[in-house]
Design an enzyme around this catalytic site. Structure first.
Site, short mmCIF file in Angstrom:
data_model
loop_
_atom_site.label_atom_id
_atom_site.label_comp_id
_atom_site.label_asym_id
_atom_site.label_seq_id
_atom_site.Cartn_x
_atom_site.Cartn_y
_atom_site.Cartn_z
N HIS A 123 -2.49 11.74 18.21
CA HIS A 123 -2.92 10.62 17.31
C HIS A 123 -2.07 9.47 17.42
O HIS A 123 -2.51 8.45 17.47
CB HIS A 123 -3.13 11.14 15.73
CG HIS A 123 -3.29 10.00 14.84
ND1 HIS A 123 -4.63 9.66 14.58
CD2 HIS A 123 -2.42 9.47 14.16
CE1 HIS A 123 -4.38 8.57 13.59
NE2 HIS A 123 -3.07 8.28 13.30
N HIS A 168 -1.03 4.30 19.02
CA HIS A 168 -1.99 5.16 18.63
C HIS A 168 -3.04 5.53 19.80
O HIS A 168 -3.98 4.50 20.17
CB HIS A 168 -2.91 5.06 17.46
CG HIS A 168 -1.90 4.89 16.26
ND1 HIS A 168 -1.32 3.77 15.99
CD2 HIS A 168 -1.61 5.90 15.18
CE1 HIS A 168 -0.56 4.04 14.70
NE2 HIS A 168 -0.75 5.29 14.40
N LEU A 212 -7.07 1.77 5.92
CA LEU A 212 -8.20 2.29 6.36
C LEU A 212 -9.38 2.04 5.11
O LEU A 212 -8.99 2.11 4.11
CB LEU A 212 -8.15 3.92 6.31
CG LEU A 212 -7.13 4.26 7.86
CD1 LEU A 212 -6.88 5.65 7.78
CD2 LEU A 212 -7.64 3.45 8.96
N HIS A 255 -5.91 -1.56 -21.01
CA HIS A 255 -6.50 -2.75 -20.62
C HIS A 255 -5.73 -4.22 -20.76
O HIS A 255 -5.98 -5.17 -20.42
CB HIS A 255 -7.75 -3.16 -21.46
CG HIS A 255 -8.74 -2.13 -20.92
ND1 HIS A 255 -8.69 -0.61 -20.93
CD2 HIS A 255 -10.06 -2.37 -20.77
CE1 HIS A 255 -9.82 -0.13 -20.51
NE2 HIS A 255 -10.82 -1.18 -20.33
#
Length: 660
Positions: A261, A27, A117, A471
């Site tokens: 990118h 990148h 990210l 749950h």
């Protein structure tokens, strides 16, 4: 911008692009745009020691935009760290110290593994929390031992991830004034302009979360970037966000577009970049001015290390008890001693839920390990992780180690990773087991970095009962067990729970302790030494067994009672408790054979969760009494009966296996 700054920035840009070009992948866009930020931070703002990259009182840096790793490696090379030209030439190649995303423990100067990210921002929050606690605990007006900042660089992708908001919200609440996050705002993602999916006012959002926000309109303005750092340091009551408007792929033919990118520039693109930057050096070479700059950074770093050592010596002389405590926290002395303490094995007798027993053992750990840090995602009363006598960490009580994480499971786990990476504290966090799915990627990063984070995960099965399938964990055990370097304990009683903590306190890897909501049978058969091996013979028969019954957690009580039925029918039964498959798999072959001999093929595994974990142990001739579908809302006892978790069904299944 002076000539050295220009040379440093251009060196970072060209070296980054050359790495990507040599690897034919990577990148280049962010490195070309954000190089002025990196040059300013590492070149002027940060306290670093390139020759001693693990120096404790250094400033930390987290590249949350981990795909821009080439930029970090180029920066480290130019600032005097132990990265050579040859290392950059091997970017993304097998066995190199310059992998595709930054990896902690692989590259000198990399403080955190990043790539998913948003995680990096939360890791940085954890580092800042650790710094604040240790500074509050150990600094004196005339003797400062802990005084550093945590920096992070993130991008548009990080800002779109939910974990960034979770972490930013917590950081604002805690007023982490020594956290400085740079947001490389270039307006481009892989698919095009950020406007197609992301038009929020990031500055306003962070201001609302309690951050000090600045904007640098021109990403090439290093004076403005440097001033932003000065301003951020002057604001001690708020974390700082510096939004830098940069141009992705600066200097390249595809600058400002998504095409730059994540792909090499190509030979023509590289030629254009170098021409635009006035660069005429051979590949991977840097100017003499930058080589000299790197040497100066090494000299400067040695000075920082010397100053800190002087501070330690002063503390030892003026405050000997404080010094002794500080060094014990840094080297993990307390947890190592606590792991072998018999105190861990003192807990309530009688039938009890392992969540309650876990709470008792955790409180013992807290007494033995003063540097234990952690808390729950707003569930401490339910998963029994409140620590008696400990006050909670806050902006007005920064010295406290108990933590209210709020309903932020993902950020909670990533913050604990940051605390572990920082050093000086022993982190744990807790929630319901089913919500470990929210935490999964952060837990994976714990495992990838081999960080000693303890995860306490309660309400482990359909034993949750009336709360229903939303749950009730089913597939979570198999999922965590499949994760490399993650030790997953599902204890059946207090002894196995204590053994899980004993392991967690010594492991250089994360440990998950999975506990029950419902009371479990106290059968007084468990063995701590066996539990520390992950699996062991809970109860044996005379001679060679006809059948082996295996279980973990609440189902261990079932196989104990089922064995009584089988023994009345003259079936010789061996019972095996398997609190931690991961540990058992690491034991020598002769030990594993002593527990589960290949000659005994009639086996039944019992566990109120997915059967996926048990295939290698039941073999082709065995059977599983497990749960491979979601549960439902009903009382726990009714559900265990409905899905076959009964003494009668275990015994009947064993007899069927024997008759094959």
């Amino acid at each position: 911008m002076n000539n050295i700054a220009k040379d440093l920035i251009n060196s970072i840009r060209v070296l980054s692009a050359e790495q990507v070009e040599a690897a034919k992948s990577g990148h280049p866009g962010t490195p070309l745009g954000a190089a002025p930020v990196m040059a300013t931070l590492f070149g002027k703002a940060m306290k670093i020691a390139p020759q001693v990259p693990e120096f404790f009182d250094r400033d930390r840096f987290v590249l949350s935009s981990g795909h821009a790793s080439a930029m970090l490696y180029a920066t480290l090379r130019c600032c005097g760290y132990d990265l050579k030209k040859e290392d950059l030439e091997k970017f993304r190649q097998e066995g190199s110290i310059t992998p595709g995303h930054p990896e902690y423990g692989v590259t000198p100067g990399v403080d955190c593994s990043t790539g998913p990210l948003g995680q990096g921002v939360a890791n940085a929050v954890g580092m800042a929390v650790a710094e604040k606690i240790l500074a509050a605990r150990f600094n004196k007006p005339d003797c400062v031992l802990v005084d550093h900042y945590t920096y992070a660089l993130c991008g548009d992708g990080c800002m779109q991830e939910g974990i960034e908001n979770e972490a930013a919200s917590l950081a604002g609440t805690l007023k982490l004034g020594k956290l400085i996050v740079f947001y490389d705002s270039n307006g481009i993602t892989i698919e095009g302009s950020t406007d197609i999916a992301f038009i929020e006012n990031v500055a306003a959002r962070h201001s609302a979360l309690g951050w000090h926000v600045q904007t640098v309109e021109n990403g090439e303005d290093t004076a403005a970037i440097e001033q932003a750092v000065i301003n951020a340091k002057a604001e001690s009551e708020k974390p700082s966000l510096v939004i830098v408007k940069s141009v992705i792929g600066y200097g390249s033919p595809k600058a400002g577009t998504s095409a730059v990118h994540g792909a090499p520039l190509g030979s023509d693109g590289m030629a254009t970049l170098k021409r635009n930057l006035g660069w005429d050096l051979p590949p991977f070479e840097i100017p003499e001015s930058v080589e000299k700059f790197a040497e100066n950074k090494r000299l400067e770093g040695r000075g920082y290390v010397r100053e800190w050592k002087d501070a330690l010596e002063e503390a030892e002389r003026k405050y000997p008890e404080l010094y002794k405590e500080f060094t014990a926290w840094l080297d993990g002395s307390y947890r190592k001693v606590a792991a072998g303490s018999d105190e861990l094995y003192k807990f309530s007798d009688g039938d009890a839920a392992t969540r309650n027993l876990c709470g008792e053992v955790l409180n013992t750990v807290a007494r033995l390990v003063p540097d234990l840090f952690g808390g729950s995602a707003d569930l401490a009363p339910s998963n029994c992780t409140a620590i008696k006598g400990r006050e909670y960490h806050s902006s007005i009580s920064p010295e406290n180690l108990a933590m209210h994480f709020g309903v932020r499971e993902h950020a909670m786990a990533a913050v604990c990773n940051g605390v572990a990476l920082h050093g000086g504290l022993v982190p744990f966090c807790a929630t319901f087991f089913v919500f470990s799915d929210y935490m999964k990627y952060a837990m994976r990063m714990s495992a990838l970095m081999k960080l000693p984070v303890t995860y306490i995960l309660s309400h482990d099965s359909i034993g949750v009962g009336e709360d229903g399938p939303t749950h009730q964990p089913i597939e979570q055990l198999a999922g965590l067990r499949a994760m490399p370097n993650m030790y997953v304990f599902r204890p059946c009683d207090g002894t196995e729970t204590a053994a899980a903590f004993s392991h967690a306190l010594t492991a250089n890897a994360p440990t998950a302790i999975v506990t029950s909501r419902q009371k479990l049978l106290c059968h007084k058969l468990s063995d701590k030494n066996g539990a520390l091996k992950g699996g062991y013979v809970l109860k044996d028969c005379k001679g060679v067994p006809d059948c082996i019954l295996m279980a973990s957690g609440s189902e261990a009580g079932l196989i104990v009672r089922a064995a009584e039925i089988l023994e009345k029918q003259k079936v010789k039964v061996r019972l095996v408790s398997m609190p931690c498959m991961d540990l058992f798999a690491e034991q020598p072959e002769d030990y594993r054979q002593s527990v589960l001999p290949n000659t005994v093929r009639a086996r039944v595994a019992v566990e109120a969760a997915s059967s996926l974990s048990w295939g290698r142990y039941v073999g082709l001739d065995g059977a599983c009494i497990c749960l491979d579908n979601f549960g439902e809302s009903a009382p726990a006892d009714r559900l265990f009966d409905k899905y076959g978790f009964t003494v009668e069904n275990v015994a009947a299944t064993a007899l069927k296996v024997l008759n094959k």
